[in-house]
Scaffold this active site. Structure first.
Site, PDB file in Angstrom:
ATOM      1  N   GLU A 127       0.633  -1.118  -0.018  1.00 13.35           N
ATOM      2  CA  GLU A 127       0.006  -0.127   0.049  1.00 13.35           C
ATOM      3  C   GLU A 127       0.963   1.271  -0.141  1.00 13.35           C
ATOM      4  OE1 GLU A 127      -2.792  -0.363   3.311  1.00 13.35           O
ATOM      5  OE2 GLU A 127      -3.877  -1.924   2.252  1.00 13.35           O
ATOM      6  N   ASN A 168       2.190  -5.278  -2.980  1.00 18.37           N
ATOM      7  CA  ASN A 168       0.596  -5.468  -2.892  1.00 18.37           C
ATOM      8  C   ASN A 168      -0.138  -4.349  -2.570  1.00 18.37           C
ATOM      9  OD1 ASN A 168      -1.088  -7.589  -2.342  1.00 18.37           O
ATOM     10  ND2 ASN A 168      -1.416  -6.773  -0.207  1.00 18.37           N
ATOM     11  N   HIS A 205     -10.321  -5.642  -2.684  1.00 19.16           N
ATOM     12  CA  HIS A 205     -11.449  -5.510  -1.977  1.00 19.16           C
ATOM     13  C   HIS A 205     -12.468  -4.639  -2.519  1.00 19.16           C
ATOM     14  CE1 HIS A 205      -9.240  -6.865   1.681  1.00 19.16           C
ATOM     15  NE2 HIS A 205      -8.327  -6.175   1.487  1.00 19.16           N
ATOM     16  N   GLU A 234      -6.437 -10.416  -1.506  1.00 21.31           N
ATOM     17  CA  GLU A 234      -7.280 -10.187  -0.212  1.00 21.31           C
ATOM     18  C   GLU A 234      -8.672  -9.904  -0.818  1.00 21.31           C
ATOM     19  OE1 GLU A 234      -5.609  -7.049   2.015  1.00 21.31           O
ATOM     20  OE2 GLU A 234      -3.762  -7.550   1.758  1.00 21.31           O
ATOM     21  N   ASP A 236     -12.348  -9.684  -1.176  1.00 22.58           N
ATOM     22  CA  ASP A 236     -13.755  -9.860  -0.628  1.00 22.58           C
ATOM     23  C   ASP A 236     -14.615  -8.786  -1.450  1.00 22.58           C
ATOM     24  OD1 ASP A 236     -12.857  -7.302   0.609  1.00 22.58           O
ATOM     25  OD2 ASP A 236     -12.510  -8.407   2.414  1.00 22.58           O
TER      26      ASP A 236
HETATM   27  C1  XIL Z   1      -6.588  -5.952   8.037  1.00 22.53           C
HETATM   28  C2  XIL Z   1      -7.071  -7.081   9.094  1.00 22.53           C
HETATM   29  O1  XIL Z   1      -8.071  -7.913   8.241  1.00 22.53           O
HETATM   30  C3  XIL Z   1      -7.523  -6.687  10.397  1.00 22.53           C
HETATM   31  O2  XIL Z   1      -7.899  -7.726  11.405  1.00 22.53           O
HETATM   32  C4  XIL Z   1      -6.752  -5.520  10.734  1.00 22.53           C
HETATM   33  O3  XIL Z   1      -7.157  -4.946  12.040  1.00 22.53           O
HETATM   34  C5  XIL Z   1      -6.410  -4.427   9.813  1.00 22.53           C
HETATM   35  O4  XIL Z   1      -6.036  -4.976   8.799  1.00 22.53           O
HETATM   36  N1  XIL Z   1      -4.986  -4.335   3.286  1.00 22.53           N
HETATM   37  C6  XIL Z   1      -4.191  -5.326   3.699  1.00 22.53           C
HETATM   38  C7  XIL Z   1      -4.432  -6.294   5.131  1.00 22.53           C
HETATM   39  O5  XIL Z   1      -3.023  -5.344   3.149  1.00 22.53           O
HETATM   40  O6  XIL Z   1      -3.142  -6.430   5.860  1.00 22.53           O
HETATM   41  C8  XIL Z   1      -5.761  -5.723   5.925  1.00 22.53           C
HETATM   42  O7  XIL Z   1      -5.970  -6.554   7.183  1.00 22.53           O
HETATM   43  C9  XIL Z   1      -6.689  -5.189   5.126  1.00 22.53           C
HETATM   44  C10 XIL Z   1      -6.295  -4.153   4.100  1.00 22.53           C
END
Ligand code: XIL
Length: 299
Positions: A127, A168, A205, A234, A236
């Site tokens: 990020e 990422n 996401h 990741e 969802d």
């Molecule tokens: C999130 C986790 O799911 C949570 O439990 C935590 O509180 C915050 O981080 N991007 C990422 C992940 O790279 O590491 C994040 O995970 C979600 C967004």
């Protein structure tokens, strides 16, 4: 095939999930996770605050709980994540300049040494790009100098030459977005200058502000054409649309270098977004959702 992992394996891909160490005692959770997935990401346990809570003192207790559960059950582990503006321990948040730069290098070396030869993919940098303008995100790491990302990758390559090194990020799914182009240009530059980078992670996401778009397949293929693997890291989908889940799978399958898909949690009740948005493949009781069947059929 009857599981996500087995179905993905038909095309040489994996299907993964994020796992939380605190839930490894939940039988419903571990049954589903063990049955369906063959790539595991620690949801929080390999982050900087978890692995180096005090400067120079590494703690792998919870990270190893996940690593050991995964490998004892025949699964691989994606390392997540070594250099990030978020979830930094307090000591790191208060550093700047050359002290922070050296702390970043030491952190990468310390964590990668612990898992040397054991983790096939590492999210080295997470990020680092701004949400709007296609440039770098302002952060303490960015203020150490624009070369911090390539220093992180060069450090990681030397620390574990067997690991594939990934960048990422989120909101780099839509090909038309400035952030996507910013990251694309960075990867192209790194490849042209020989900065070691092997893969790009599309967090994916998807929600109302950053919905799935049919140009996702273009994004995946454009990154792949730079000579890197692409992973969906990741996934969802708020609302849990079965059709959107199928679209994501089909887009990955359309690109040979799209190597696998990881969803960010097992059941809706495990999601960082909360169960109410129904973003995952299993409901809060562990039952397969329509989205699950849609993914399985698409694989
Ligand atoms: C999130 C986790 O799911 C949570 O439990 C935590 O509180 C915050 O981080 N991007 C990422 C992940 O790279 O590491 C994040 O995970 C979600 C967004």
């Amino acid at each position: 095939e009857s599981t996500l992992a087995a179905a993905a394996a038909q095309s040489g891909r994996y299907f993964g999930t994020a796992i939380a160490s605190g839930k490894l005692g939940d039988g419903n959770y571990t049954n589903i996770a063990n049955r369906e997935f063959n790539m595991i990401t620690a949801e929080n346990e390999m982050k900087i605050d978890a692995t180096e809570p005090n400067q120079g003192q590494f703690n792998f207790t919870n990270a190893d709980r996940i690593y050991n559960w995964a490998t004892q059950n025949g699964k691989q582990v994606r390392g997540h994540t070594l250099a990030w503006h978020s979830q930094q321990p307090g000591w790191m948040q208060s550093l700047s300049g050359s002290a922070l730069r050296q702390a970043m290098i030491n952190h990468i070396n310390g964590v990668m040494a612990h898992y040397k030869g054991k983790i096939p993919y590492w999210d080295v940098v997470n990020e680092a790009y701004d949400d709007n303008n296609g440039g770098r995100r302002d952060s303490n790491l960015q203020r150490t100098g624009n070369d911090w990302i390539e220093v992180a990758f060069r450090t990681a390559r030397a620390a574990d030459p067997s690991a594939k090194l990934c960048y990422n990020d989120y909101n780099i799914d839509n090909w038309t977005w400035a952030k996507t182009q910013g990251v694309y240009n960075m990867v192209r530059d790194f490849k042209s200058r020989g900065v070691p980078i092997d893969c790009v992670g599309l967090q994916s996401h998807f929600n109302g502000q950053s919905p799935y778009n049919s140009n996702y397949r273009t994004t995946i293929s454009q990154f792949a054409a730079l000579g890197v693997d692409v992973a969906i890291t990741e996934l969802d989908i708020q609302g849990g649309s079965a059709q959107t889940y199928a679209n994501v799978v089909n887009d990955c399958l359309a690109v040979p270098r799209c190597i696998g898909i990881t969803v960010w949690g097992v059941r809706d009740s495990d999601s960082w977004l909360g169960a109410n948005t129904s973003p995952l493949l299993f409901d809060s009781n562990g039952n397969k959702k329509a989205a699950y069947n849609s993914v399985l059929n698409a694989l």
